[in-house]
Enzyme design. Structure first.
Site, PDB file in Angstrom:
ATOM      1  N   LYS A 192      -2.632   6.579   1.263  1.00 40.75           N
ATOM      2  CA  LYS A 192      -2.447   6.999   2.666  1.00 40.75           C
ATOM      3  C   LYS A 192      -1.502   8.203   2.658  1.00 40.75           C
ATOM      4  CE  LYS A 192      -2.034   4.768   7.169  1.00 40.75           C
ATOM      5  NZ  LYS A 192      -3.263   5.290   7.751  1.00 40.75           N
ATOM      6  N   ARG A 241       0.839  -1.212   0.000  1.00 36.89           N
ATOM      7  CA  ARG A 241       0.000   0.000   0.000  1.00 36.89           C
ATOM      8  C   ARG A 241       0.867   1.254   0.000  1.00 36.89           C
ATOM      9  NH1 ARG A 241      -4.407   0.382   4.575  1.00 36.89           N
ATOM     10  NH2 ARG A 241      -2.578   0.943   5.793  1.00 36.89           N
ATOM     11  N   GLU A 292     -15.960   6.288   5.377  1.00 36.47           N
ATOM     12  CA  GLU A 292     -14.964   6.010   6.422  1.00 36.47           C
ATOM     13  C   GLU A 292     -15.482   6.457   7.787  1.00 36.47           C
ATOM     14  OE1 GLU A 292     -11.710   4.829   6.053  1.00 36.47           O
ATOM     15  OE2 GLU A 292     -10.969   5.510   4.106  1.00 36.47           O
TER      16      GLU A 292
HETATM   17  N1  PLP Z   1      -9.125   4.400   6.854  1.00 36.02           N
HETATM   18  C1  PLP Z   1      -8.273   5.392   7.132  1.00 36.02           C
HETATM   19  C2  PLP Z   1      -8.596   6.760   6.655  1.00 36.02           C
HETATM   20  C3  PLP Z   1      -7.097   5.139   7.857  1.00 36.02           C
HETATM   21  O1  PLP Z   1      -6.240   6.112   8.157  1.00 36.02           O
HETATM   22  C4  PLP Z   1      -6.819   3.822   8.277  1.00 36.02           C
HETATM   23  C5  PLP Z   1      -5.592   3.511   8.985  1.00 36.02           C
HETATM   24  O2  PLP Z   1      -4.651   3.011   8.447  1.00 36.02           O
HETATM   25  C6  PLP Z   1      -7.762   2.822   7.961  1.00 36.02           C
HETATM   26  C7  PLP Z   1      -8.873   3.139   7.255  1.00 36.02           C
HETATM   27  C8  PLP Z   1      -7.503   1.408   8.366  1.00 36.02           C
HETATM   28  O3  PLP Z   1      -6.530   0.801   7.564  1.00 36.02           O
HETATM   29  P1  PLP Z   1      -5.644  -0.384   8.101  1.00 36.02           P
HETATM   30  O4  PLP Z   1      -6.579  -1.436   8.549  1.00 36.02           O
HETATM   31  O5  PLP Z   1      -4.838  -0.823   6.938  1.00 36.02           O
HETATM   32  O6  PLP Z   1      -4.826   0.155   9.208  1.00 36.02           O
HETATM   33  C1  COI Z   2      -3.824   3.414  11.460  1.00 38.13           C
HETATM   34  O1  COI Z   2      -4.809   2.756  11.803  1.00 38.13           O
HETATM   35  O2  COI Z   2      -2.695   2.926  11.345  1.00 38.13           O
HETATM   36  C2  COI Z   2      -3.963   4.819  11.163  1.00 38.13           C
HETATM   37  O3  COI Z   2      -3.344   5.269  10.269  1.00 38.13           O
HETATM   38  C3  COI Z   2      -4.861   5.645  11.947  1.00 38.13           C
HETATM   39  C4  COI Z   2      -4.316   7.017  12.281  1.00 38.13           C
HETATM   40  C5  COI Z   2      -3.377   7.009  13.430  1.00 38.13           C
HETATM   41  C6  COI Z   2      -3.825   7.787  11.116  1.00 38.13           C
END
Ligand code: PLP
Ligand code: COI
Length: 343
Positions: free
Chosen positions: A186, A83, A222
């Site tokens: 991200k 990612r 989200e």
């Molecule tokens: N959505 C957003 C906007 C986020 O910042 C995150 C954090 O990473 C997630 C979803 C969840 O993603 P992940 O499960 O890969 O941490």
């Molecule tokens: C995560 O879940 O890793 C996030 O990025 C959430 C936040 C701290 C930006």
């Protein structure tokens, strides 16, 4: 002698604690240098860096877990590496090789072993890899040089309450991303844009806000910095599908767990904000959030309560126990999900 740190692990929230080492590698003249661990937590870069002016930066978040036997392991770091590289591509930044990403995680964890929280405390070691455009540049164009960094910090729950339900409010005034913008990457800009709606939601007593799809404002996208899921009355695990959602690694892991461990049907599809009645339980999921049960969602002045504002629904609880069990090494993981750091 093994270093010991004086941290009250059980009381940790999601905050920054400086550790001893971070990893850094520089991209210059078309290639990455060999990378190294450094002790300094300050970065010195050109005042004209694209990261500072044009938001040319992206980041990741993943965790290291201490197992019952005292080992340390990562959960699907290959997915974070992939990612990060998709985010890099979107912002015209050089990709950081996947095997080097995983090696950097391991180096930083080993160098900061004392900061990996003990098993059973509920705390984990959060890793924050990021890449920034650096070097002298003025026009809106890609940077001449880049820096990849990875630091870590021990953390507790992201949403206060951890596995206790929290409430969210739908924002219809602000979007976190544009329909064909950078929502699926991200990148810091998405988060800068979320600071104001987040603070408005907090001031009103909510944990964060729910973002709707930027084109029509009819579908859930989200839950703050986490993805949404709901459990329908006929036991389907449902989660939104949209090109402007961040593809959450936790969400895709939960889809697999729902189907293969809990025998639920899984649907990734539109979730309409005026059809919340279809769900008996709902939650927010992400690396930082793990699973945070959603008590209720306020939309157009009315609070829609799912299972309960005080108790966790049984399916949400099972999903959490299975996911966290896999991450801690107590439940058998699908092949390739766990990467051991110290073996
Ligand atoms: N959505 C957003 C906007 C986020 O910042 C995150 C954090 O990473 C997630 C979803 C969840 O993603 P992940 O499960 O890969 O941490
Ligand atoms: C995560 O879940 O890793 C996030 O990025 C959430 C936040 C701290 C930006």
């Amino acid at each position: 002698m093994k270093k010991e740190v004086n941290i009250n692990w059980e009381q940790l929230g999601f905050g920054y604690i400086k550790t001893d080492f971070r990893y850094v590698s520089i991209w210059k003249n078309g290639k990455w240098d060999e990378g190294k661990l450094v002790e300094d937590n300050k970065i010195s870069i050109s005042e004209a860096s694209t990261a500072l002016h044009y938001g040319q930066q992206c980041f990741e978040g993943l965790k290291a877990y201490r197992t019952k036997e005292g080992h340390v392991q990562l959960f699907r770091p290959d997915q974070n590496a992939k990612r990060l590289n998709r985010s890099c591509k979107r912002l015209l930044m050089p990709e950081f090789p996947e095997e080097r990403f995983i090696d950097a995680c391991k180096q930083v964890i080993k160098a900061n072993e004392a900061y990996v929280p003990p098993y059973g405390t509920g705390a984990t070691l959060y890793l924050r890899p990021f890449e920034i455009g650096i070097g002298d540049n003025l026009g809106v164009k890609t940077a001449p040089e880049f820096m990849f960094c990875l630091f870590c910090s021990p953390v507790g729950p992201y949403f206060k309450g951890g596995m206790s339900p929290v409430n969210f409010v739908v924002t219809t005034e602000y979007d976190r991303a544009a329909p064909y913008g950078t929502g699926a990457a991200k990148v810091g800009g998405n988060y800068a844009g979320s600071l104001m709606p987040h603070s408005i939601a907090k001031a009103r007593g909510f944990s964060d806000c729910i973002y709707l799809d930027p084109a029509t404002h009819t579908k859930i996208e989200e839950v703050g910095a986490a993805n949404f899921f709901g459990i329908t009355h006929d036991n389907k695990f449902v989660t939104p599908k949209s090109p402007s959602i961040l593809p959450s690694i936790t969400k895709y892991s939960l889809m697999h767990i729902a189907e293969h461990y809990l025998n639920l049907e899984v649907e990734e599809r539109d979730v309409f904000i005026d059809n919340l009645d279809e769900f008996k339980e709902a939650g927010a999921c992400g690396t930082a959030a793990v699973i945070s049960p959603i008590g209720g969602i306020e939309y157009e002045g009315k609070l829609h309560v799912f299972y309960s504002e005080t108790e966790v629904g049984p399916i949400t609880k099972k999903l959490y126990d299975t996911l966290y069990g896999i991450q801690l090494g107590n439940v058998e993981a699908p092949e390739g999900w766990i990467v051991k750091v110290d073996e």
